[in-house]
Write an enzyme that holds these catalytic residues in place. Structure first.
Site, short mmCIF file in Angstrom:
data_model
loop_
_atom_site.label_atom_id
_atom_site.label_comp_id
_atom_site.label_asym_id
_atom_site.label_seq_id
_atom_site.Cartn_x
_atom_site.Cartn_y
_atom_site.Cartn_z
N GLU A 59 40.74 35.75 37.57
CA GLU A 59 39.97 36.67 36.76
C GLU A 59 40.95 37.31 35.77
O GLU A 59 41.99 37.82 36.19
CB GLU A 59 39.32 37.76 37.63
CG GLU A 59 38.46 38.66 36.80
CD GLU A 59 37.78 39.78 37.59
OE1 GLU A 59 37.88 39.81 38.83
OE2 GLU A 59 37.16 40.62 36.92
N ARG A 105 46.49 34.20 52.25
CA ARG A 105 47.07 34.89 51.10
C ARG A 105 48.55 35.10 51.32
O ARG A 105 48.99 35.23 52.46
CB ARG A 105 46.50 36.31 50.98
CG ARG A 105 45.12 36.46 50.53
CD ARG A 105 44.78 37.95 50.45
NE ARG A 105 45.04 38.46 49.12
CZ ARG A 105 44.21 38.28 48.10
NH1 ARG A 105 43.07 37.62 48.27
NH2 ARG A 105 44.50 38.75 46.92
N LYS A 153 46.04 42.73 41.78
CA LYS A 153 46.08 43.13 40.37
C LYS A 153 45.60 44.56 40.20
O LYS A 153 46.15 45.30 39.40
CB LYS A 153 45.19 42.19 39.54
CG LYS A 153 45.79 40.82 39.32
CD LYS A 153 44.93 40.03 38.34
CE LYS A 153 44.36 38.78 38.92
NZ LYS A 153 42.92 38.75 39.06
P1 ATP Z 1 43.73 40.32 42.92
O1 ATP Z 1 43.22 41.26 43.96
O2 ATP Z 1 45.19 40.34 42.79
O3 ATP Z 1 42.99 40.46 41.63
P2 ATP Z 1 42.13 38.07 43.33
O4 ATP Z 1 41.99 37.16 44.48
O5 ATP Z 1 40.97 38.93 42.99
O6 ATP Z 1 43.42 38.90 43.53
P3 ATP Z 1 41.86 36.20 41.25
O7 ATP Z 1 42.32 36.30 39.85
O8 ATP Z 1 40.42 36.24 41.52
O9 ATP Z 1 42.61 37.32 42.04
O10 ATP Z 1 42.53 34.96 41.98
C1 ATP Z 1 42.72 33.69 41.45
C2 ATP Z 1 43.10 32.78 42.58
O11 ATP Z 1 44.32 33.20 43.16
C3 ATP Z 1 42.07 32.79 43.69
O12 ATP Z 1 41.85 31.47 44.11
C4 ATP Z 1 42.70 33.61 44.77
O13 ATP Z 1 42.24 33.23 46.03
C5 ATP Z 1 44.20 33.33 44.56
N1 ATP Z 1 45.01 34.44 45.04
C6 ATP Z 1 44.94 35.73 44.68
N2 ATP Z 1 45.80 36.47 45.37
C7 ATP Z 1 46.48 35.63 46.18
C8 ATP Z 1 47.52 35.80 47.15
N3 ATP Z 1 48.06 36.98 47.42
N4 ATP Z 1 47.96 34.70 47.80
C9 ATP Z 1 47.44 33.50 47.54
N5 ATP Z 1 46.47 33.27 46.65
C10 ATP Z 1 45.98 34.32 45.97
MG MG Z 2 39.76 39.69 41.78
#
Ligand code: ATP
Ligand code: MG
Length: 567
Positions: free
Chosen positions: A42, A269, A279
């Site tokens: 995102e 994760r 983020k």
């Molecule tokens: P954040 O809370 O940091 O925004 P998110 O999962 O909402 O994390 P996205 O941008 O939606 O972030 O994630 C893109 C991809 O990265 C998704 O497939 C998510 O599962 C993966 N991802 C995000 N954080 C991690 C992490 N800490 N370890 C492994 N994969 C991750």
């Molecule tokens: Mg997110």
């Protein structure tokens, strides 16, 4: 604290569970032998090292099985998203060394996803609910108690269709109504209790502007986007495991081909000690000015680590080592630092820098004389050759390398004791000059001209070797020393403390009085070096030829290596 992932061997093997799924699907001839993944960030912030773990998997496994991986921006929350983030995300993926096949945006599918929703309404599988979010939450029930049906659940299809259109036309305020799937208010899976499909957001979208006022929720949009693109393996983190039945359900409502449905597979994760990995949380640090932006070298972001001097190879080696499992845990940041040292040991040129300088005068060395001392650039890599460093009567050494009254085991500079200057001569300290307040102003020594590096006498047994720079042939520099951002191993576990309270007050120390050898005047931003005896450093992009700025990437002390030896 949850388990610290220290066992490299176990986690390395466990990558196989995802590979095994992919391999068996291919062996069964599923999806016509196609293999396709996506990385779906995102664009609401900069990528962190957790994303690097997902990137290495999504792109890596596609490469391994001759498939393709697309970059898809999951841009369904206009309020939080921005093109600044889109650009930064692309840059970070490229820096890690991966290439996407195509760039897609979930917003490209807004019309198609809308049409899917309309189809579901027409089939009696979705309805517009006008209750408040609180009311809907109250009716959800608990895992052991069924939920309560909304009074709007059985409203006429035509009414829902009409309201759905008007939701998108901007006739209603945010929160006034939502579109819900009509599934099962008694389901043991809470996600099936009439989940939300669409909500109203009246905020311009960074790509579609004001065209839409109703936006799909993640659970609906993600699976539909995977389906539209032809993703075969949709890899995501463990928290989505409980959403998988819903992911499958939504795709089943729209899929036409019998033979194809994307398969969601979840993995753990990445969490790292002494930092936060989200983020949203990282944005908080940026907004509250607790760090100097997303690329502050203390941030666990990819751009922060890049600025700090981490190499993409070291990040990828680290990800390889921790592997992919089905259990959440927290990885010791020392393992990442270990991977950085391992790579920089092979790549970084050895140079001299003095962080806390004090002048050393060699009283028997001719004034005005300059000798060029041959110095190996990297003992780990002969092809890097050597360079010449100027040696003169006046030098700088580290203040900590001199003690007037030294204990027995102090093998550095102290009156009457011999010490070696790296790549130069053996010196005997003769004394020092002190200011009225007792502080040391200058140190004096005599050199033995027969001990120049390479001469037979240079093999004389002397216990300490010090680094130095010539006073005249060196440059002033600023050096930024970084330490862990938080004092707590897992800051999110410290529920009653704010980020500000948990911040490590020593996470950044700026030294403005350093001296570095002349050759560093030509280095470019991001170049990596080993400052001998001190650690790995790189040139910060703030650096100019008038004002050199270095970041400490990592010190030489390897706490991970030590921990491993003890086991
Ligand atoms: P954040 O809370 O940091 O925004 P998110 O999962 O909402 O994390 P996205 O941008 O939606 O972030 O994630 C893109 C991809 O990265 C998704 O497939 C998510 O599962 C993966 N991802 C995000 N954080 C991690 C992490 N800490 N370890 C492994 N994969 C991750
Ligand atoms: Mg997110």
């Amino acid at each position: 604290m949850t388990d610290i992932n220290t066992n490299e061997e176990v986690s390395k093997k466990s990558l196989n569970f995802i590979e095994a799924f992919v391999a068996s699907d291919l062996a069964e001839g599923k999806n016509g032998g196609r293999m396709q993944t996506r990385f779906p960030p995102e664009p609401n912030g900069y990528l962190h090292i957790g994303h690097a773990k997902a990137i290495c998997l999504d792109f890596g496994i596609a490469e391994q099985y001759n498939g393709i991986c697309n970059l898809r921006f999951d841009d369904t929350n206009p309020e939080k998203e921005d093109t600044e983030y889109v650009d930064a995300i692309k840059e970070d993926i490229e820096w890690l060394g991966f290439k996407w096949e195509n760039i897609y945006y979930a917003s490209d599918y807004f019309q198609q996803v809308w049409d899917f929703a309309v189809k579901m309404i027409k089939e009696g599988k979705a309805y517009v609910d006008e209750q408040s979010a609180e009311e809907i939450a109250r009716q959800k029930g608990t895992p052991t108690q069924p939920g309560v049906a909304s009074p709007y659940r059985d409203r006429p299809i035509e009414e829902s269709l009409d309201l759905f259109n008007r939701m998108n036309a901007g006739e209603f305020e945010e929160g006034a109504m939502i579109l819900r799937a009509k599934i099962d208010m008694a389901s043991s899976n809470m996600h099936f209790r009439d989940p939300i499909m669409y909500r109203i957001i009246k905020f311009p979208h960074h790509r579609t502007g004001d065209a839409w006022k109703a936006y799909p929720m993640y659970d609906f949009a993600h699976g539909e986007s995977d389906y539209i693109e032809g993703v075969t393996h949709s890899l995501c983190t463990l928290e989505f495991e409980v959403h998988r039945p819903l992911y499958d359900y939504f795709i089943d409502q729209i899929k036409t081909a019998d033979d194809y449905r994307p398969r969601q597979i979840e993995f753990n994760r990445l969490n790292l000690t002494y930092t936060v990995m989200s983020k949203r949380k990282l944005l908080e640090l940026v907004k509250e000015n607790l760090v100097n932006g997303w690329d502050d070298p203390r941030m666990p972001t990819i751009c922060g680590f890049r600025r700090r001097g981490f190499t993409s190879t070291s990040v990828r080696n680290f990800i390889d080592r921790i592997g992919y499992t089905k259990y959440d845990g927290i990885v010791d940041v020392a393992l990442l630092e270990h991977a950085v040292r391992e790579d920089l040991n092979l790549k970084a040129g050895r140079v001299s820098a003095v962080l806390n300088p004090i002048k050393l005068i060699i009283t028997n060395y001719p004034e005005g004389q300059v000798e060029m001392m041959e110095t190996v650039n990297n003992p780990e890599d002969e092809s890097k050759g050597s360079r010449e460093v100027a040696f003169t009567r006046e030098l700088f050494i580290e203040r900590e390398d001199f003690l007037e009254d030294a204990p027995k085991k102090f093998f550095r500079m102290t009156p009457g004791q011999e010490v070696r200057l790296k790549s130069a001569y053996i010196l005997k300290c003769t004394g020092c000059k002190k200011a009225a307040d007792g502080s040391i102003e200058e140190i004096y020594a005599e050199y033995d001209p027969q001990t120049r590096s390479g001469m037979p006498e240079s093999n004389r047994k002397v216990k300490g070797t010090l680094h130095w720079v010539s006073a005249e042939h060196s440059l002033p520099a600023e050096v930024r020393l970084y330490d862990r951002l938080f004092t707590a191993e897992n800051p999110l576990e410290e529920k009653d403390k704010s980020f500000e309270e948990l911040l490590n007050p020593d996470s950044l120390k700026v030294l403005t009085n350093c001296r570095v050898e002349m050759s560093l005047g030509e280095a470019k931003a991001y170049d990596n070096f080993q400052f001998q005896r001190l650690g790995y450093f790189n040139i910060d992009p703030d650096s100019t030829s008038e004002h050199l700025v270095f970041n400490r990437t990592v010190s030489l002390k390897d706490s991970w290596g030590k921990m491993k030896d003890k086991r």
